[in-house]
Design an enzyme around this catalytic site. Structure first.
Site, PDB file in Angstrom:
ATOM      1  N   LYS A  42       1.059  -1.263   0.122  1.00  0.00           N
ATOM      2  CA  LYS A  42      -0.030   0.012   0.034  1.00  0.00           C
ATOM      3  C   LYS A  42       0.768   1.303  -0.003  1.00  0.00           C
ATOM      4  O   LYS A  42       0.393   2.257  -0.335  1.00  0.00           O
ATOM      5  CB  LYS A  42      -1.052   0.089   1.057  1.00  0.00           C
ATOM      6  N   GLY A  43       2.287   1.128   0.394  1.00  0.00           N
ATOM      7  CA  GLY A  43       2.986   2.180   0.672  1.00  0.00           C
ATOM      8  C   GLY A  43       3.110   3.240  -0.658  1.00  0.00           C
ATOM      9  O   GLY A  43       3.336   4.374  -0.093  1.00  0.00           O
ATOM     10  N   GLU A  98       7.963   2.291  -6.140  1.00  0.00           N
ATOM     11  CA  GLU A  98       7.830   1.989  -4.574  1.00  0.00           C
ATOM     12  C   GLU A  98       7.998   3.148  -3.783  1.00  0.00           C
ATOM     13  O   GLU A  98       8.512   4.152  -4.085  1.00  0.00           O
ATOM     14  CB  GLU A  98       9.313   0.910  -4.427  1.00  0.00           C
ATOM     15  N   ASP A  99       7.780   2.932  -2.781  1.00  0.00           N
ATOM     16  CA  ASP A  99       7.440   3.996  -1.456  1.00  0.00           C
ATOM     17  C   ASP A  99       9.179   4.020  -0.902  1.00  0.00           C
ATOM     18  O   ASP A  99       9.541   5.274  -0.729  1.00  0.00           O
ATOM     19  CB  ASP A  99       6.757   3.874  -0.293  1.00  0.00           C
ATOM     20  N   ASP A 102      15.010  -0.315   1.459  1.00  0.00           N
ATOM     21  CA  ASP A 102      15.366  -0.484   2.603  1.00  0.00           C
ATOM     22  C   ASP A 102      16.543  -1.565   2.453  1.00  0.00           C
ATOM     23  O   ASP A 102      17.664  -1.200   1.924  1.00  0.00           O
ATOM     24  CB  ASP A 102      14.275  -0.779   3.845  1.00  0.00           C
ATOM     25  N   LYS A 130      17.090   4.280   1.450  1.00  0.00           N
ATOM     26  CA  LYS A 130      17.847   4.204   2.613  1.00  0.00           C
ATOM     27  C   LYS A 130      19.241   3.367   2.272  1.00  0.00           C
ATOM     28  O   LYS A 130      19.212   2.255   2.508  1.00  0.00           O
ATOM     29  CB  LYS A 130      17.052   3.460   3.556  1.00  0.00           C
ATOM     30  N   PHE A 151      13.438   5.538  10.883  1.00  0.00           N
ATOM     31  CA  PHE A 151      12.197   4.942  10.316  1.00  0.00           C
ATOM     32  C   PHE A 151      11.261   6.114  10.187  1.00  0.00           C
ATOM     33  O   PHE A 151      11.095   6.981  10.938  1.00  0.00           O
ATOM     34  CB  PHE A 151      11.614   4.046  11.401  1.00  0.00           C
ATOM     35  N   VAL A 152      10.681   6.179   8.898  1.00  0.00           N
ATOM     36  CA  VAL A 152       9.868   7.365   8.505  1.00  0.00           C
ATOM     37  C   VAL A 152       8.471   6.862   8.362  1.00  0.00           C
ATOM     38  O   VAL A 152       8.148   5.512   7.914  1.00  0.00           O
ATOM     39  CB  VAL A 152      10.376   7.837   7.271  1.00  0.00           C
ATOM     40  N   ASP A 158       3.791   3.673   6.662  1.00  0.00           N
ATOM     41  CA  ASP A 158       3.293   3.492   7.638  1.00  0.00           C
ATOM     42  C   ASP A 158       4.139   2.929   8.955  1.00  0.00           C
ATOM     43  O   ASP A 158       5.287   2.488   8.458  1.00  0.00           O
ATOM     44  CB  ASP A 158       2.171   2.418   7.458  1.00  0.00           C
ATOM     45  N   ARG A 164      -0.325   6.557   7.159  1.00  0.00           N
ATOM     46  CA  ARG A 164       0.041   6.871   5.829  1.00  0.00           C
ATOM     47  C   ARG A 164      -0.389   8.207   5.236  1.00  0.00           C
ATOM     48  O   ARG A 164      -0.072   8.760   4.155  1.00  0.00           O
ATOM     49  CB  ARG A 164      -0.733   5.601   5.136  1.00  0.00           C
TER      50      ARG A 164
HETATM   51  P1  IMP Z   1      13.059  -3.944   2.008  1.00  0.00           P
HETATM   52  O1  IMP Z   1      12.623  -5.245   1.445  1.00  0.00           O
HETATM   53  O2  IMP Z   1      13.695  -3.988   3.258  1.00  0.00           O
HETATM   54  O3  IMP Z   1      13.723  -3.050   1.119  1.00  0.00           O
HETATM   55  O4  IMP Z   1      11.533  -3.397   2.527  1.00  0.00           O
HETATM   56  C1  IMP Z   1      11.141  -2.278   2.013  1.00  0.00           C
HETATM   57  C2  IMP Z   1       9.750  -2.317   2.607  1.00  0.00           C
HETATM   58  O5  IMP Z   1       9.926  -1.927   4.059  1.00  0.00           O
HETATM   59  C3  IMP Z   1       9.010  -1.013   2.261  1.00  0.00           C
HETATM   60  O6  IMP Z   1       8.192  -0.941   1.130  1.00  0.00           O
HETATM   61  C4  IMP Z   1       8.241  -0.529   3.375  1.00  0.00           C
HETATM   62  O7  IMP Z   1       6.953  -1.126   3.428  1.00  0.00           O
HETATM   63  C5  IMP Z   1       9.126  -1.147   4.585  1.00  0.00           C
HETATM   64  N1  IMP Z   1       9.857   0.108   5.181  1.00  0.00           N
HETATM   65  C6  IMP Z   1      11.320   0.286   5.146  1.00  0.00           C
HETATM   66  N2  IMP Z   1      11.813   1.128   5.789  1.00  0.00           N
HETATM   67  C7  IMP Z   1      10.439   1.888   6.306  1.00  0.00           C
HETATM   68  C8  IMP Z   1      10.223   2.893   6.980  1.00  0.00           C
HETATM   69  O8  IMP Z   1      11.384   3.930   7.484  1.00  0.00           O
HETATM   70  N3  IMP Z   1       8.956   3.387   7.225  1.00  0.00           N
HETATM   71  C9  IMP Z   1       8.073   2.719   6.855  1.00  0.00           C
HETATM   72  N4  IMP Z   1       8.128   1.588   5.935  1.00  0.00           N
HETATM   73  C10 IMP Z   1       9.434   1.106   5.769  1.00  0.00           C
HETATM   74 MG    MG Z   2       6.233  -1.017   0.897  1.00  0.00          MG
END
Ligand code: IMP
Ligand code: MG
Length: 176
Positions: A42-43, A98-99, A102, A130, A151-152, A158, A164
């Site tokens: 949903k992000g 993508e939002d 990470d 990040k 964390f944002v 969310d 959100r």
């Molecule tokens: P990844 O697989 O670790 O890159 O995770 C990405 C997903 O983690 C994103 O699509 C978000 O849903 C969630 N996420 C990672 N960091 C944050 C943050 O700072 N705030 C909110 N959601 C986050």
């Molecule tokens: Mg996400």
């Protein structure tokens, strides 16, 4: 864990300005060619809609939801497609929206999956990145903002499904 405070990190105006710039950059790349935007729910819902309004190339909108198993503030590496695309992307220009990236696990899994469906081109746009947190390498074509390892929330992002709808992006302070 309880949230003590949310401090503004990127204002609504800053985000809007950057979204316009990204829209212009992306429009220059695709020109008159159609591009299929894949919003990762949903992000990235808010970001995708705002960005789509700033793209002048012909746009098709598709949605997909993925879940990284595990609650809390980090993804586990096990990614599951919860809702798949309703259409074929074969031969299309695809731009995944993508939002935030990470660890990179969600996107690296997803891009590999989408590649097997033979799109004409496959690119990735993220509102936030990040880089310090990266575990799996991902090629990102368009980045809104690089942010530190904090964390944002807001503008689609969310904390436990909340915040959100904040129009800005804020840092979360957790109560110890
Ligand atoms: P990844 O697989 O670790 O890159 O995770 C990405 C997903 O983690 C994103 O699509 C978000 O849903 C969630 N996420 C990672 N960091 C944050 C943050 O700072 N705030 C909110 N959601 C986050
Ligand atoms: Mg996400």
């Amino acid at each position: 864990m309880k949230i003590k405070n949310i401090s503004v990190y990127l204002t609504e105006e800053q985000v809007e300005q950057r979204v316009r710039e990204l829209g212009a950059e992306i429009s220059a790349v695709y020109g008159e060619e159609p591009v299929c935007l894949i919003c990762i729910l949903k992000g990235s819902a808010f970001f995708t809609c705002e960005l789509a309004k700033r793209i002048t190339s012909p746009v098709e909108l598709e949605f997909m939801s993925v879940s990284s198993y595990g609650a809390g503030t980090s993804s586990s590496g096990v990614v599951r497609i919860v809702n798949d695309l309703g259409t074929s992307i074969e031969g299309k220009n695809v731009l995944v929206i993508e939002d935030i990236i990470d660890s990179g696990r969600t996107l690296s899994y997803l891009l590999e999956n989408l590649k097997t469906r033979n799109p004409k081109s496959l690119r990735l746009c993220t509102l936030l990145d990040k880089p310090e947190r990266r575990v799996v390498q991902v090629d990102v074509d368009y980045v809104g903002f690089e942010i530190p390892d904090k964390f944002v929330v807001g503008y689609g992002l969310d904390y436990d499904q909340r915040y959100r709808n904040l129009p800005y992006i804020g840092f979360v302070e957790i109560e110890e």
